[in-house]
Design a protein around this motif. Structure first.
Motif, PDB file in Angstrom:
ATOM      1  N   MET A 199      40.342  59.694  48.098  1.00  0.00           N
ATOM      2  CA  MET A 199      39.092  59.441  47.362  1.00  0.00           C
ATOM      3  C   MET A 199      37.884  60.024  48.085  1.00  0.00           C
ATOM      4  O   MET A 199      36.906  60.400  47.449  1.00  0.00           O
ATOM      5  CB  MET A 199      38.918  57.939  47.116  1.00  0.00           C
ATOM      6  CG  MET A 199      39.834  57.416  46.019  1.00  0.00           C
ATOM      7  SD  MET A 199      39.484  55.719  45.512  1.00  0.00           S
ATOM      8  CE  MET A 199      40.379  54.772  46.720  1.00  0.00           C
ATOM      9  N   GLU A 200      37.960  60.098  49.423  1.00  0.00           N
ATOM     10  CA  GLU A 200      36.866  60.707  50.184  1.00  0.00           C
ATOM     11  C   GLU A 200      36.741  62.203  49.909  1.00  0.00           C
ATOM     12  O   GLU A 200      35.648  62.753  49.901  1.00  0.00           O
ATOM     13  CB  GLU A 200      37.120  60.527  51.687  1.00  0.00           C
ATOM     14  CG  GLU A 200      36.529  59.252  52.257  1.00  0.00           C
ATOM     15  CD  GLU A 200      36.847  59.115  53.748  1.00  0.00           C
ATOM     16  OE1 GLU A 200      36.433  58.119  54.329  1.00  0.00           O
ATOM     17  OE2 GLU A 200      37.520  60.008  54.316  1.00  0.00           O
ATOM     18  N   ARG A 201      37.909  62.869  49.734  1.00  0.00           N
ATOM     19  CA  ARG A 201      37.825  64.334  49.625  1.00  0.00           C
ATOM     20  C   ARG A 201      37.923  64.825  48.185  1.00  0.00           C
ATOM     21  O   ARG A 201      37.763  66.007  47.933  1.00  0.00           O
ATOM     22  CB  ARG A 201      38.891  65.000  50.505  1.00  0.00           C
ATOM     23  CG  ARG A 201      40.328  64.707  50.122  1.00  0.00           C
ATOM     24  CD  ARG A 201      41.310  65.476  51.007  1.00  0.00           C
ATOM     25  NE  ARG A 201      42.675  65.160  50.633  1.00  0.00           N
ATOM     26  CZ  ARG A 201      43.552  64.556  51.427  1.00  0.00           C
ATOM     27  NH1 ARG A 201      43.222  64.209  52.646  1.00  0.00           N
ATOM     28  NH2 ARG A 201      44.773  64.314  51.014  1.00  0.00           N
ATOM     29  N   GLN A 202      38.181  63.911  47.253  1.00  0.00           N
ATOM     30  CA  GLN A 202      38.397  64.369  45.874  1.00  0.00           C
ATOM     31  C   GLN A 202      37.717  63.434  44.888  1.00  0.00           C
ATOM     32  O   GLN A 202      37.822  62.215  45.006  1.00  0.00           O
ATOM     33  CB  GLN A 202      39.903  64.405  45.600  1.00  0.00           C
ATOM     34  CG  GLN A 202      40.281  65.113  44.314  1.00  0.00           C
ATOM     35  CD  GLN A 202      41.777  64.927  44.017  1.00  0.00           C
ATOM     36  OE1 GLN A 202      42.593  64.935  44.931  1.00  0.00           O
ATOM     37  NE2 GLN A 202      42.113  64.750  42.761  1.00  0.00           N
ATOM     38  N   LYS A 203      37.018  63.984  43.917  1.00  0.00           N
ATOM     39  CA  LYS A 203      36.394  63.173  42.854  1.00  0.00           C
ATOM     40  C   LYS A 203      37.449  62.887  41.787  1.00  0.00           C
ATOM     41  O   LYS A 203      38.378  63.670  41.612  1.00  0.00           O
ATOM     42  CB  LYS A 203      35.218  63.947  42.251  1.00  0.00           C
ATOM     43  CG  LYS A 203      34.039  64.131  43.200  1.00  0.00           C
ATOM     44  CD  LYS A 203      33.278  62.800  43.388  1.00  0.00           C
ATOM     45  CE  LYS A 203      32.879  62.608  44.853  1.00  0.00           C
ATOM     46  NZ  LYS A 203      33.144  61.291  45.402  1.00  0.00           N
ATOM     47  N   PRO A 204      37.318  61.769  41.052  1.00  0.00           N
ATOM     48  CA  PRO A 204      38.251  61.519  39.947  1.00  0.00           C
ATOM     49  C   PRO A 204      38.128  62.626  38.896  1.00  0.00           C
ATOM     50  O   PRO A 204      37.057  63.252  38.825  1.00  0.00           O
ATOM     51  CB  PRO A 204      37.789  60.175  39.379  1.00  0.00           C
ATOM     52  CG  PRO A 204      36.881  59.581  40.424  1.00  0.00           C
ATOM     53  CD  PRO A 204      36.311  60.711  41.187  1.00  0.00           C
ATOM     54  N   PRO A 205      39.124  62.876  38.073  1.00  0.00           N
ATOM     55  CA  PRO A 205      40.367  62.104  37.970  1.00  0.00           C
ATOM     56  C   PRO A 205      41.322  62.333  39.155  1.00  0.00           C
ATOM     57  O   PRO A 205      41.482  63.465  39.600  1.00  0.00           O
ATOM     58  CB  PRO A 205      40.995  62.620  36.670  1.00  0.00           C
ATOM     59  CG  PRO A 205      40.427  63.991  36.475  1.00  0.00           C
ATOM     60  CD  PRO A 205      39.041  63.955  37.070  1.00  0.00           C
ATOM     61  N   ILE A 206      41.916  61.226  39.620  1.00  0.00           N
ATOM     62  CA  ILE A 206      42.902  61.295  40.704  1.00  0.00           C
ATOM     63  C   ILE A 206      44.222  60.715  40.188  1.00  0.00           C
ATOM     64  O   ILE A 206      44.244  59.602  39.657  1.00  0.00           O
ATOM     65  CB  ILE A 206      42.423  60.476  41.930  1.00  0.00           C
ATOM     66  CG1 ILE A 206      41.174  61.119  42.557  1.00  0.00           C
ATOM     67  CG2 ILE A 206      43.544  60.337  42.967  1.00  0.00           C
ATOM     68  CD1 ILE A 206      40.484  60.236  43.590  1.00  0.00           C
ATOM     69  N   TYR A 207      45.248  61.511  40.298  1.00  0.00           N
ATOM     70  CA  TYR A 207      46.612  61.023  40.001  1.00  0.00           C
ATOM     71  C   TYR A 207      47.465  61.518  41.156  1.00  0.00           C
ATOM     72  O   TYR A 207      47.820  62.686  41.199  1.00  0.00           O
ATOM     73  CB  TYR A 207      47.128  61.596  38.671  1.00  0.00           C
ATOM     74  CG  TYR A 207      46.417  61.056  37.448  1.00  0.00           C
ATOM     75  CD1 TYR A 207      46.987  60.037  36.675  1.00  0.00           C
ATOM     76  CD2 TYR A 207      45.175  61.570  37.056  1.00  0.00           C
ATOM     77  CE1 TYR A 207      46.323  59.535  35.561  1.00  0.00           C
ATOM     78  CE2 TYR A 207      44.510  61.073  35.941  1.00  0.00           C
ATOM     79  CZ  TYR A 207      45.089  60.059  35.197  1.00  0.00           C
ATOM     80  OH  TYR A 207      44.435  59.568  34.101  1.00  0.00           O
ATOM     81  N   MET A 208      47.735  60.659  42.115  1.00  0.00           N
ATOM     82  CA  MET A 208      48.451  61.152  43.308  1.00  0.00           C
ATOM     83  C   MET A 208      49.474  60.144  43.811  1.00  0.00           C
ATOM     84  O   MET A 208      49.366  58.946  43.582  1.00  0.00           O
ATOM     85  CB  MET A 208      47.452  61.473  44.432  1.00  0.00           C
ATOM     86  CG  MET A 208      46.848  60.267  45.140  1.00  0.00           C
ATOM     87  SD  MET A 208      47.862  59.720  46.566  1.00  0.00           S
ATOM     88  CE  MET A 208      46.885  58.380  47.226  1.00  0.00           C
ATOM     89  N   ILE A 209      50.505  60.671  44.490  1.00  0.00           N
ATOM     90  CA  ILE A 209      51.362  59.813  45.308  1.00  0.00           C
ATOM     91  C   ILE A 209      51.339  60.352  46.725  1.00  0.00           C
ATOM     92  O   ILE A 209      51.002  61.516  46.957  1.00  0.00           O
ATOM     93  CB  ILE A 209      52.830  59.749  44.807  1.00  0.00           C
ATOM     94  CG1 ILE A 209      53.469  61.138  44.779  1.00  0.00           C
ATOM     95  CG2 ILE A 209      52.917  59.065  43.461  1.00  0.00           C
ATOM     96  CD1 ILE A 209      54.980  61.089  44.698  1.00  0.00           C
ATOM     97  N   CYS A 210      51.658  59.467  47.673  1.00  0.00           N
ATOM     98  CA  CYS A 210      51.759  59.892  49.070  1.00  0.00           C
ATOM     99  C   CYS A 210      52.974  59.234  49.696  1.00  0.00           C
ATOM    100  O   CYS A 210      52.959  58.032  49.946  1.00  0.00           O
ATOM    101  CB  CYS A 210      50.504  59.522  49.849  1.00  0.00           C
ATOM    102  SG  CYS A 210      50.772  59.717  51.624  1.00  0.00           S
ATOM    103  N   PRO A 211      54.042  59.994  49.924  1.00  0.00           N
ATOM    104  CA  PRO A 211      55.187  59.446  50.648  1.00  0.00           C
ATOM    105  C   PRO A 211      54.939  59.545  52.143  1.00  0.00           C
ATOM    106  O   PRO A 211      54.288  60.492  52.599  1.00  0.00           O
ATOM    107  CB  PRO A 211      56.340  60.372  50.250  1.00  0.00           C
ATOM    108  CG  PRO A 211      55.722  61.563  49.599  1.00  0.00           C
ATOM    109  CD  PRO A 211      54.242  61.400  49.545  1.00  0.00           C
TER     110      PRO A 211
END
Ligand code: DAH
Length: 355
Positions: free
Chosen positions: A195-207
């Motif tokens: 969220m710090e580096r990207q403005k919405p829309p955000i659709y992400m996963i992080c393994p």
């Protein structure tokens, strides 16, 4: 006649000696003993002067013949020895080209990585990106930005591995809360980084790997794998969360497994729930594997708390979102009815090769 007898005897002795000679060194010794400066044949040749003149031509001829014969026999034997040695070496060093080759064991991808990739495929299919984040975090990313209160028990060093303690003297580091360094206990901190580096829309996963000071037992590992998920967009509702996670559980466990959403508390989501999937061993009737409940917990989730959005510079009046965290080892255990999570860590190929 004495000298011709001697010559013939020498020739016979050489033939006899050659048969016994087994290596080049012995052959050379034999050659020197006959043809050398002090050799038996050389000695006889030197006595040629004492032979009566009328016999000398015949004796000289005989001596030369014997000498030539001996010379030839020795050369022949030398070649034989060389051939024998070569044959011996060839059979000793022989390579049986018909033997089967030595098989390399290339191994297989570890079950946890297989499932992680499967999850990535499922969410990539829904248009999500796959993000990464640091294993070593500050308390800001792991707790504070995620709305964890200063006295939240998970901040204690009983539940978190601290790497650097920046607390002032007399203060407990986990209470200070902002700048201590720790091994991340959850992948939720990656929500903040994204969220710090990207403005919405955000659709992400992080393994990724997470760490907790737990003693390994059948249900706990001090190091395990989570897949974090975050969606932030306009008009995101709990219905989106439920639709997404229902789709995910059906994809990963099969269409015959039911889900149930149980209210729970997480600091970073409101409302929050834990999601259970129906037990694959008993089909939901209740058994030892599900401790008689018919359900197995697989993930935590909820609607992103407005405080978290605000901490990351996103206006909660404009955007809403949901988040989830899935334990990959748990998914493996529930899908394959593994009785003990430690089986995933021991590196026993008899176990790992099944997958
Ligand atoms: N971080 C939580 C844990 O480790 C899992 C979790 C729960 C992640 C709810 C989330 C969430 O993103 O919304 O137990």
């Amino acid at each position: 006649m004495a000298m011709s007898d001697d010559l013939k005897q020498i020739e016979a002795q050489v033939q006899e000696g050659l048969a016994k000679v087994a290596d080049p060194k012995a052959l050379d010794a034999l050659r020197v003993s006959v043809l050398g400066r002090k050799g038996s044949l050389t000695a006889l040749m030197h006595m040629m002067g004492k032979v009566p003149p009328e016999e000398r031509p015949a004796m000289g001829k005989l001596a030369n013949t014997v000498r030539a014969n001996v010379d030839m026999a020795i050369t022949k034997r030398a070649e034989e020895l060389k051939r024998e040695a070569m044959n011996r070496r060839m059979s000793a060093e022989a390579v049986d080209v018909t033997l089967p080759g030595r098989r390399l064991s290339p191994g297989t991808q570890h079950l946890i990585n297989q499932i992680r990739e499967e999850m990535e495929d499922i969410f990539c299919g829904l248009g999500y990106t796959v993000e990464d984040g640091p294993y070593v975090e500050t308390t800001w990313y792991n707790f504070t930005a995620l709305n964890a209160p200063e006295d939240h028990p998970s901040r204690s060093s009983k539940d978190t591995f601290y790497v650097v303690d920046n607390a002032p003297e007399g203060k407990e580091h986990h209470v200070l809360g902002e700048s201590d360094v720790l091994l991340r206990t959850q992948t939720s901190g990656v929500q903040v980084h994204v969220m710090e580096r990207q403005k919405p829309p955000i659709y992400m996963i992080c393994p990724g790997t997470v760490f907790r000071p737990d003693t390994a037992d059948a249900n706990h590992l001090p190091q395990f794998t989570q897949v974090e998920g975050l969606v932030v967009d306009k008009g995101i509702t709990f219905g989106d969360l439920k639709g997404t996670l229902d789709y995910f559980t059906r994809e990963i466990f099969g269409k015959d497994r039911a889900t149930r959403y149980r209210p729970h508390f997480f600091p970073f989501t409101e409302p929050s729930c834990e999601v259970d999937v129906s037990c694959g061993v008993c089909g939901g009737k209740g058994c030892r594997f599900c401790k008689g409940t018919g359900w197995l917990e697989i993930l935590g989730c909820g609607m992103v708390d407005p405080n978290v959005l605000r901490n990351c510079g996103i206006d909660p009046e404009e955007y809403s979102g949901f988040a989830f965290g899935i334990g990959v080892e748990r998914v493996a255990a529930l899908r394959y009815d593994l009785p003990d999570l430690r089986m995933l860590m021991t590196g026993d190929m008899r176990f790992l090769h099944q997958f």
